[in-house]
Design an enzyme around this catalytic site. Structure first.
Site, PDB file in Angstrom:
ATOM      1  N   ASN A 191       0.860  -1.192   0.000  1.00 58.56           N
ATOM      2  CA  ASN A 191       0.000   0.000   0.000  1.00 58.56           C
ATOM      3  C   ASN A 191       0.893   1.237   0.000  1.00 58.56           C
ATOM      4  O   ASN A 191       1.852   1.315   0.771  1.00 58.56           O
ATOM      5  CB  ASN A 191      -0.864   0.013   1.267  1.00 58.56           C
ATOM      6  CG  ASN A 191      -1.547   1.357   1.486  1.00 58.56           C
ATOM      7  OD1 ASN A 191      -2.481   1.700   0.766  1.00 58.56           O
ATOM      8  ND2 ASN A 191      -1.069   2.133   2.453  1.00 58.56           N
ATOM      9  N   GLU A 192       0.572   2.183  -0.843  1.00 57.05           N
ATOM     10  CA  GLU A 192       1.317   3.445  -0.908  1.00 57.05           C
ATOM     11  C   GLU A 192       2.816   3.180  -0.755  1.00 57.05           C
ATOM     12  O   GLU A 192       3.482   3.734   0.136  1.00 57.05           O
ATOM     13  CB  GLU A 192       0.782   4.455   0.126  1.00 57.05           C
ATOM     14  CG  GLU A 192      -0.664   4.812  -0.164  1.00 57.05           C
ATOM     15  CD  GLU A 192      -1.223   6.025   0.584  1.00 57.05           C
ATOM     16  OE1 GLU A 192      -0.571   6.547   1.501  1.00 57.05           O
ATOM     17  OE2 GLU A 192      -2.353   6.453   0.238  1.00 57.05           O
ATOM     18  N   GLU A 313      -8.537   3.874  -2.505  1.00 62.34           N
ATOM     19  CA  GLU A 313      -8.780   4.828  -1.408  1.00 62.34           C
ATOM     20  C   GLU A 313      -9.275   6.127  -2.027  1.00 62.34           C
ATOM     21  O   GLU A 313      -8.611   6.685  -2.911  1.00 62.34           O
ATOM     22  CB  GLU A 313      -7.506   5.104  -0.595  1.00 62.34           C
ATOM     23  CG  GLU A 313      -7.135   3.982   0.333  1.00 62.34           C
ATOM     24  CD  GLU A 313      -5.951   4.301   1.240  1.00 62.34           C
ATOM     25  OE1 GLU A 313      -5.755   5.475   1.598  1.00 62.34           O
ATOM     26  OE2 GLU A 313      -5.221   3.348   1.578  1.00 62.34           O
ATOM     27  N   GLN A 362     -13.316   5.653   5.054  1.00 59.34           N
ATOM     28  CA  GLN A 362     -13.330   4.236   5.357  1.00 59.34           C
ATOM     29  C   GLN A 362     -14.729   3.854   5.849  1.00 59.34           C
ATOM     30  O   GLN A 362     -15.555   4.723   6.060  1.00 59.34           O
ATOM     31  CB  GLN A 362     -12.273   3.909   6.395  1.00 59.34           C
ATOM     32  CG  GLN A 362     -10.866   4.242   5.937  1.00 59.34           C
ATOM     33  CD  GLN A 362      -9.779   3.646   6.828  1.00 59.34           C
ATOM     34  OE1 GLN A 362     -10.047   2.892   7.768  1.00 59.34           O
ATOM     35  NE2 GLN A 362      -8.525   3.993   6.535  1.00 59.34           N
TER      36      GLN A 362
HETATM   37  O1  AHR Z   1      -7.104   6.102   4.826  1.00 58.15           O
HETATM   38  C1  AHR Z   1      -6.131   6.607   5.695  1.00 58.15           C
HETATM   39  C2  AHR Z   1      -4.715   6.489   5.142  1.00 58.15           C
HETATM   40  O2  AHR Z   1      -4.590   7.244   3.982  1.00 58.15           O
HETATM   41  C3  AHR Z   1      -4.299   5.109   4.704  1.00 58.15           C
HETATM   42  O3  AHR Z   1      -3.822   4.335   5.750  1.00 58.15           O
HETATM   43  C4  AHR Z   1      -3.187   5.396   3.741  1.00 58.15           C
HETATM   44  O4  AHR Z   1      -3.046   4.403   2.762  1.00 58.15           O
HETATM   45  C5  AHR Z   1      -3.569   6.741   3.155  1.00 58.15           C
HETATM   46  O5  AHR Z   1      -2.512   7.623   3.124  1.00 58.15           O
END
Ligand code: AHR
Length: 510
Positions: A191-192, A313, A362
């Site tokens: 992730n990222e 996201e 989320q």
């Molecule tokens: O959604 C919150 C954060 O935002 C996540 O953990 C990360 O992937 C993004 O920077």
């Protein structure tokens, strides 16, 4: 030629003023793509009160629960029809060691959640708890693997633990009480990785991706759909590099995009000026350009569109509510969030030739959440209602829509149309049209003209609020809740209706 409305004109137009827009729905169009249910996906991270309290209270809790999952949230999620759920992060995923979260709960180690507020994580919600939740609610799990601080072996064994029917990992799973393997389709490889997931360059990660994904095997008839970590919003070079170097090994490539203008001053969730409102909206609809450009780059390397784009996201991100832990990202959710959600979803519905997954950030108690909780209390947010109203588009066939709305310019100089529409036809032949009037002070009359269909009946639901800053508070009559929409007129193949200011409407045409 479209009329250009200046920002000032939008605000100070007479309240009674009404725009008229003609919308053509091409319901006889052929070869339109399906709208994959997965673009209506959710994201749940070990962050603040998303998992703990928000979903999981444990079997011993006084809060009514089923095997530890709170009942009120389970019910709300069932109604929502969540198609896919991403877990355990986010940034948390790249420090998550899955073996901490299996076996007897009282023996699991407590670790420090160093990404999110330095809170203690007791690991009582782990692989079994997540995958059983997905099974209960018929949700496709989307596991986000640890690449930043985990090993290739660790990820390979996690996949084996979840999906194999024999071997050491399957034995361990069985010893922990789960005989049958789960079905796990979606696997994110990091992730990222350009940030909290390892701070890598695209070139370096493209190789790392291949290494981690190679050993994530298919077992017992399970077939993984592997999603490579993609760009931060408009970092198009990242997409170019990943597609050039690794496209042949991936099923999906992600991108993240938040509706945030200035990361140093994100604004308040419930207090904002009209200027801030339109700035946020024009930032939001810029996702159209972001998705178009990433898709065009992917087309160069993958003209058959085999590799899916996953916006895993997205959403609003405001300053946290006063008095809450800054690391928990807890924010209120107003009618403005509903407008943002609906604008996004209308855009996603039109990108599905390439966009085949999206996860709002989320699901509970974090950022643009569907559900907020406070101990035993729970409330459904305006964003929840939009997702529930729009779930009619899941797995339906897209219906092309044409219209020419006015254009507004926000204070930042960005522009957007003053109307947003998307449509689909479901397997039973029902046509659904979702419309958003983002204007704060102006209703709009819309005439929907259909190719050949002379509707027998049209029903609708509307989401609006007395004030754009309204939100739903615990224990009070909801300030923002959907209601049946009245005032639909049918004449031949034309349906007319008036959209109140700042409203979202979904019609069902039969
Ligand atoms: O959604 C919150 C954060 O935002 C996540 O953990 C990360 O992937 C993004 O920077």
């Amino acid at each position: 030629m479209k009329r250009i409305l200046s920002f000032v004109a939008v605000f100070f137009a007479a309240v009674t003023a009404q725009a008229q827009v003609r919308v053509s729905l091409h319901e006889t169009a052929q070869d339109e793509p399906l709208i994959p249910a997965e673009i209506y996906g959710q994201f749940s991270e070990h962050l603040g009160k998303c998992i703990y309290e928000g979903i999981w209270v444990g079997p011993e809790s006084d809060i009514p629960n089923t095997d530890g999952y709170r009942n009120d949230v389970l019910e709300a999620l069932k109604t929502l029809k969540v198609p896919i759920l991403r877990w355990p992060g986010g940034c948390f995923a790249d420090e998550y060691h899955w073996m901490d979260g299996i076996g007897p709960r009282d023996k699991r180690p407590a670790i420090l959640n160093s990404n999110w507020g330095g809170t203690m994580e007791d690991n009582s919600f782990g692989t079994h708890e997540f995958l059983n939740l997905c099974e209960m609610l018929d949700i496709k799990p989307y596991i986000s693997g640890n690449v930043g601080s985990g090993t290739v072996e660790e990820l390979a064994k996690w996949v084996e633990y979840m999906t194999a029917d024999k071997g050491a990992m399957a034995q361990l799973r069985k010893a922990n009480g789960r005989e049958k393997p789960w079905k796990v389709k979606y696997l994110g490889i990091g992730n990222e990785t350009w940030g909290c997931g390892g701070d890598m360059t695209a070139d370096y990660y493209a190789d790392v991706y291949k290494r981690y994904s190679l050993y994530a095997r298919n077992y017992a008839g399970n077939s993984l759909f592997k999603v490579a970590c993609g760009a931060n919003s408009d970092d198009f070079q990242w997409t170019r590099t990943l597609m050039e170097k690794s496209a042949s090994r991936m099923d999906g490539l992600s991108v993240h995009y938040y509706s945030v203008d200035n990361w140093n001053s994100k604004g308040k969730a419930t207090q904002f000026t009209p200027e801030e409102y339109y700035d946020l909206l024009t930032k939001t609809v810029d996702i159209d350009r972001i998705l178009t450009t990433h898709s065009e780059i992917m087309d160069l390397y993958d003209p058959e569109r085999r590799v899916a784009l996953f916006l895993d996201e997205w959403g609003t991100w405001f300053e946290v509510e006063e008095g809450t832990n800054p690391g928990w990202l807890f924010q209120q959710n107003t009618q403005r969030d509903a407008i943002v959600a609906a604008l996004n979803l209308n855009i996603f519905n039109k990108h599905t030739r390439r966009l085949r997954g999206a996860n709002i950030a989320q699901m509970v108690n974090v950022l643009q959440a569907m559900i907020l909780t406070d101990g035993p209390k729970m409330v459904l947010t305006p964003t929840y209602h939009v997702f529930r109203m729009y779930n009619v588009h899941q797995d339906a066939t897209a219906v092309p829509v044409d219209y020419k709305a006015d254009i507004l310019t926000s204070a930042s100089g960005r522009q957007m149309e003053t109307l947003s529409v998307s449509a689909s036809r479901d397997a039973e032949g029902r046509l659904h049209v979702s419309l958003v009037n983002p204007l704060l002070e102006k209703s709009q009359t819309v005439q929907l003209s259909l190719d050949s269909l002379k509707p027998a009946s049209v029903t609708g639901e509307i989401l609006q609020a007395a004030h754009i800053t309204d939100y739903n508070a615990y224990g009070r009559t909801p300030a923002v809740a959907p209601a049946p929409f009245k005032g639909i007129r049918i004449k031949g193949n034309t349906v007319s209706l008036t959209l109140p200011a700042a409203s979202v409407i979904v019609l069902e045409i039969r």
